[in-house]
Motif scaffolding. Structure first.
Motif, PDB file in Angstrom:
ATOM      1  N   VAL A   1       2.998 -31.723  43.141  1.00  0.00           N
ATOM      2  CA  VAL A   1       1.612 -30.560  43.439  1.00  0.00           C
ATOM      3  C   VAL A   1       1.077 -29.865  42.328  1.00  0.00           C
ATOM      4  N   LEU A   2       2.024 -28.931  41.985  1.00  0.00           N
ATOM      5  CA  LEU A   2       1.978 -27.793  41.201  1.00  0.00           C
ATOM      6  C   LEU A   2       1.636 -28.290  39.925  1.00  0.00           C
ATOM      7  N   ASP A   3       2.107 -28.900  39.533  1.00  0.00           N
ATOM      8  CA  ASP A   3       2.316 -29.768  38.160  1.00  0.00           C
ATOM      9  C   ASP A   3       0.489 -30.786  38.097  1.00  0.00           C
ATOM     10  N   ASP A   4       0.061 -31.091  39.104  1.00  0.00           N
ATOM     11  CA  ASP A   4      -0.936 -31.640  38.710  1.00  0.00           C
ATOM     12  C   ASP A   4      -1.939 -30.809  37.995  1.00  0.00           C
ATOM     13  N   PRO A   5      -3.021 -31.406  37.167  1.00  0.00           N
ATOM     14  CA  PRO A   5      -3.941 -30.109  36.297  1.00  0.00           C
ATOM     15  C   PRO A   5      -5.328 -29.967  36.831  1.00  0.00           C
TER      16      PRO A   5
ATOM     17  N   SER B   1      -8.464 -41.888  49.740  1.00  0.00           N
ATOM     18  CA  SER B   1      -7.857 -42.991  48.947  1.00  0.00           C
ATOM     19  C   SER B   1      -7.214 -42.917  47.613  1.00  0.00           C
ATOM     20  N   HIS B   2      -7.942 -42.051  46.842  1.00  0.00           N
ATOM     21  CA  HIS B   2      -7.556 -41.836  45.892  1.00  0.00           C
ATOM     22  C   HIS B   2      -6.815 -40.835  46.105  1.00  0.00           C
ATOM     23  N   ALA B   3      -6.415 -39.672  46.622  1.00  0.00           N
ATOM     24  CA  ALA B   3      -5.444 -38.926  47.048  1.00  0.00           C
ATOM     25  C   ALA B   3      -4.650 -39.307  46.460  1.00  0.00           C
ATOM     26  N   LYS B   4      -3.930 -38.079  45.652  1.00  0.00           N
ATOM     27  CA  LYS B   4      -2.498 -38.338  45.175  1.00  0.00           C
ATOM     28  C   LYS B   4      -1.868 -37.861  45.360  1.00  0.00           C
ATOM     29  N   ILE B   5      -0.219 -38.684  46.506  1.00  0.00           N
ATOM     30  CA  ILE B   5       1.121 -38.404  47.043  1.00  0.00           C
ATOM     31  C   ILE B   5       1.937 -38.352  46.264  1.00  0.00           C
TER      32      ILE B   5
ATOM     33  N   GLY C   1      -4.560 -29.099  47.113  1.00  0.00           N
ATOM     34  CA  GLY C   1      -3.190 -29.727  47.124  1.00  0.00           C
ATOM     35  C   GLY C   1      -2.865 -28.642  48.548  1.00  0.00           C
ATOM     36  N   ILE C   2      -1.323 -29.556  49.358  1.00  0.00           N
ATOM     37  CA  ILE C   2      -0.784 -29.035  50.673  1.00  0.00           C
ATOM     38  C   ILE C   2       0.678 -29.594  50.137  1.00  0.00           C
ATOM     39  N   LEU C   3       1.009 -28.364  50.565  1.00  0.00           N
ATOM     40  CA  LEU C   3       2.404 -28.598  49.921  1.00  0.00           C
ATOM     41  C   LEU C   3       2.886 -28.850  50.962  1.00  0.00           C
TER      42      LEU C   3
ATOM     43  N   SER D   1      10.172 -35.943  50.511  1.00  0.00           N
ATOM     44  CA  SER D   1      10.236 -36.958  50.069  1.00  0.00           C
ATOM     45  C   SER D   1       8.638 -37.679  50.215  1.00  0.00           C
ATOM     46  N   TYR D   2       8.464 -38.573  49.566  1.00  0.00           N
ATOM     47  CA  TYR D   2       7.762 -39.235  49.044  1.00  0.00           C
ATOM     48  C   TYR D   2       6.892 -40.140  50.546  1.00  0.00           C
ATOM     49  N   GLU D   3       7.639 -40.742  51.053  1.00  0.00           N
ATOM     50  CA  GLU D   3       7.569 -41.446  51.872  1.00  0.00           C
ATOM     51  C   GLU D   3       6.218 -40.948  53.063  1.00  0.00           C
ATOM     52  N   LYS D   4       7.113 -39.701  53.414  1.00  0.00           N
ATOM     53  CA  LYS D   4       7.095 -38.468  54.508  1.00  0.00           C
ATOM     54  C   LYS D   4       5.018 -38.122  54.258  1.00  0.00           C
ATOM     55  N   ALA D   5       5.502 -37.958  52.715  1.00  0.00           N
ATOM     56  CA  ALA D   5       3.983 -37.618  52.032  1.00  0.00           C
ATOM     57  C   ALA D   5       3.089 -38.559  52.426  1.00  0.00           C
TER      58      ALA D   5
END
Lengths: 363, 363
Positions: free
Chosen positions: B68-72, B57-61, B12-14, B42-46
C-alpha cells in the motif's frame, strides 16, 4: 383509625430565615400538618413573617425561640437557624419534647449532630433533616432503577454537582459564608447535597476515604466557596463531586453501573415544580458499525401533586403522627442517613485542612 | 480552482480492523475521498474486506502493508493497526509520503508520537488522529457555547466519562487489552476520549498535574480495564474522568462555568447518526421561593448530513487536497491536540504506576 389520628401535626418555626418561607408553604400544602407558631428574636419580624406566609389567623406569634418550645401545643419544630445555633436549639427543642425537622447542614460536625440525635432518641422524638429532594417521587423511581440488578447492575462510578453563583455581596455577607454562623460554607450547603446524592446512589454504603482534589477557594473570612473531592470505597469504586458558590447553577448526578446508567440534571430542585425528569440507559451497545446506540436511552417524567418539600413535611408529619397518636417509635433511618452525610463532610473538611491528604471516614 | 483540485483523495487502508469498516464507509460517504487500496498480511482477507465494504471494483488489493505504501497513487493512509505497531507503520507511511489518518490511541507514549509527528512534518504531510466526534457539527456548536463569556463564562469544573462493557472474552482477548498490542488498555481507548473532551472543554489549556483516583482494575495480563483520574490546572480548577471496559455504555461531558453549564450524554457516538443533542443552562437562579429554575435549561438538536466520521474524512481530505493540489502547508493543530491528549494519558499512566501520586504534565 381513631378520630384523634386525623389531626394535623402542629409546627412551630424557629426564626424567619428565607428558606422558612418555602417550608412554611410546604407545611400549608401538606395535608397532615399545620402552621401553628413562629418565633423570632423580634416579635415584629415574626408577625410580618406570619402575615406574609399564609399562617392561619390563630397562629401564635412569639418574640423568642424559647416561647415556641414552651408552647405545649407545638408538636414539632422546623429549625432553619444558622448552623452554629443548631446544637443549642435542636437539643433544647428535643428536651422540650418537640419533634425535629432540621435544616441542613445539620451541625458543624458529627460530634454536634450526635448530641442532637441523642437528645431526640432519649425523648422518643422523630428526627429528619430537611433534604427535600429525598422525598420527590422521582427520587424513589431513580432509586428503583439503581437497585435493579438487570437494568443498572452495580454502581461503578458516580459524579454529583451542586453549584450556584453567589453575588459579590452573598460571597462576603450571606449567612452561608459567615465563619461564626455557617463555617462549612459551600461544603455544608451545596456539598451536603452532593454527598447525600453519592451516598444515596451507593445505597448508603459509606466510602472508606475522602480526599479533596484541589486547594479550595475561600472568601476573605476564610469560608469555603468552592470544593471538589473524591470518595473511595473499600472495593476501589470512586465518587467525585463539585460544590460551589462560584459557578452557575448545576445539580447533576451521573451514576454509572455495570449494566446501566442514570442521569439527572436538577436533582436538588427540579426545573418544574409539578413534574421532574430523569434519563437512563441500559445494556446499550454501539450497534452495527458502531454508528449509534442500541437501545437508545430512556427518559422518564415523574409527576408530583404537591412539591417535594411538602412531601417531605408530609412524611415527617406522618412519622410524628404515628408516635403521637399511635404506638409507633421514631424512624431512625433519617438520623442514620444524616449522620453518614455529616461524617463524609467532616472527612472532606479534614482533607482540605490537612493539605489534600486522604482521610479515613469513620461512622 | 484548477480541474486537478476536484479529484478525490485516494486512501489506502492498512489492515482489516473492525473499525476500518466504519472508516471505509466514511471514506465512501465523504465527497472528496475515495477508497483506493487495502492491504493486509493476508491477500484473501484484504480481498474479502474490500468486497464487503463497498470498495470500488478498481480498488487495489494488497497482501502487505508495504505494498500500500509503495503504491504511488495512494495519497493518504488510514492506520487502524494495534497501537504497538503505529510507530513503525506511521513513520514508514510518512517516509513514503503518505498523509496520515491515525487511529487512536495514536501511540504507546508521547516519545513514539513525537517520532510520528516529526516524520509527517519532515515530509510536509497532514497528520490527524481519528477522533470522530471532534468533527460533528454539534461539537462546534457546543464549543461556541463554552467560548461565550456571557452564556458560559469561564470553566470551573468538568467531568467526562466513556465506558462500555466488554464481554468476558473481550476482557481477556480483544486487541485493546493485549499487553503487546494495546498496553494502555481502557486508558488509551475510552480514556483517550475523556481526556480529549476535557482538553476541548478547557480550550486545550493543558492541566498542570494528573492523579489517578483509585487502584485501577486490570485483566490477567495486567492491562487496565477501568480508571478514574483527576486533572488539575495551575489555577486550581479540576477535571475528573472515568473510563472503563467494565461499565455500561456512557459518554458524558458535564462542564460547569461561572455563568452556564453544558451537558452531553453521547459525545463520542451520538445516539442517532443524523442528528445529535446537547443541553445548556445559563444564568439560572432558583426563582421565587427557590421552587424551580429560572430560566429553564435549553436543548439543542444539531443535524448532520453525513456521519461524523465522514465529516472527519472530509476535513482530513480537504487538508490533504490543499497540500497536494494547492500551495497549503499541513495544518499542525491536529498534531498539537493529539500530543496534548497523549501527554495527559502518559501522566495518568505514570500516576497509576507510581501508586496514585500526582504527576506533572509536561508538553
Amino acid at each position: 383509625m381513631a378520630k384523634e389520628e386525623t389531626k394535623p401535626i402542629r409546627f412551630g418555626i424557629l426564626g424567619c430565615a428565607e428558606i422558612a418561607r418555602k417550608v412554611s408553604r410546604a407545611i400549608t400544602l401538606s395535608p397532615n400538618s399545620t402552621l401553628y407558631a413562629i418565633g423570632s428574636r423580634s416579635y415584629e419580624k415574626a408577625k410580618t413573617f406570619a402575615a406574609s406566609n399564609n399562617f392561619p389567623s390563630h397562629a401564635k406569634i412569639y418574640g423568642s425561640y424559647d416561647a415556641v418550645l414552651d408552647d405545649p401545643n407545638v408538636d414539632a419544630v422546623y429549625v432553619p437557624l444558622p448552623t452554629s445555633l443548631h446544637l443549642r436549639w435542636a437539643v433544647l427543642a428535643a428536651q422540650k419534647k418537640k419533634h425535629l425537622l432540621l435544616e441542613k447542614p445539620v451541625a458543624l460536625n458529627v460530634g454536634e449532630l450526635d448530641k442532637i440525635l441523642e437528645a431526640c432518641e432519649a425523648n422518643g422524638l422523630q428526627y429528619m433533616d430537611s433534604t427535600m429532594w429525598m422525598h420527590h417521587p422521582r427520587t424513589e423511581k431513580m432509586f428503583q432503577f439503581l437497585s435493579d440488578p438487570n437494568q443498572f447492575g452495580s454502581l461503578q462510578s458516580v459524579h454529583a454537582t451542586f453549584s450556584y453563583r453567589g453575588s459579590p455581596d452573598f460571597l462576603e455577607n450571606d449567612i452561608r459564608v459567615k465563619p461564626d454562623l455557617d463555617s462549612l460554607g459551600t461544603l455544608g450547603d451545596t456539598g451536603w447535597y452532593c454527598i447525600r446524592a453519592i451516598l444515596w446512589a451507593a445505597n448508603y454504603e459509606l466510602p472508606k476515604t475522602a480526599k479533596a482534589l484541589h486547594k479550595p477557594k475561600y472568601n476573605k473570612a476564610g469560608v469555603l466557596l468552592s470544593c471538589e473531592a473524591s470518595l473511595l470505597w473499600e472495593d476501589n469504586r470512586v465518587a467525585t463531586f463539585y460544590c460551589s458558590f462560584l459557578s452557575d447553577m448545576s445539580m447533576d448526578i451521573t451514576a454509572i453501573g455495570t449494566k446501566g446508567s442514570l442521569r439527572v440534571h436538577d436533582y436538588v430542585i427540579p426545573n418544574e415544580e409539578n413534574e421532574a425528569l430523569f434519563r437512563t440507559s441500559s445494556n446499550s451497545d454501539f450497534g452495527e458499525l458502531s454508528t449509534g446506540w442500541n437501545p437508545k436511552p430512556s427518559e422518564f417524567i415523574i409527576k408530583s401533586d404537591i412539591p417535594q418539600e411538602a412531601l417531605m413535611v408530609k412524611e415527617f408529619a406522618n412519622l410524628v403522627g404515628g408516635i403521637k397518636f399511635g404506638d409507633s417509635k421514631a424512624e431512625n433511618k433519617w438520623g442514620i442517613i444524616s449522620r453518614k452525610t455529616q461524617v463524609v463532610i467532616d472527612a472532606v473538611k479534614a482533607s482540605i485542612d490537612n493539605g489534600l491528604e486522604s482521610v479515613l471516614i469513620r461512622y
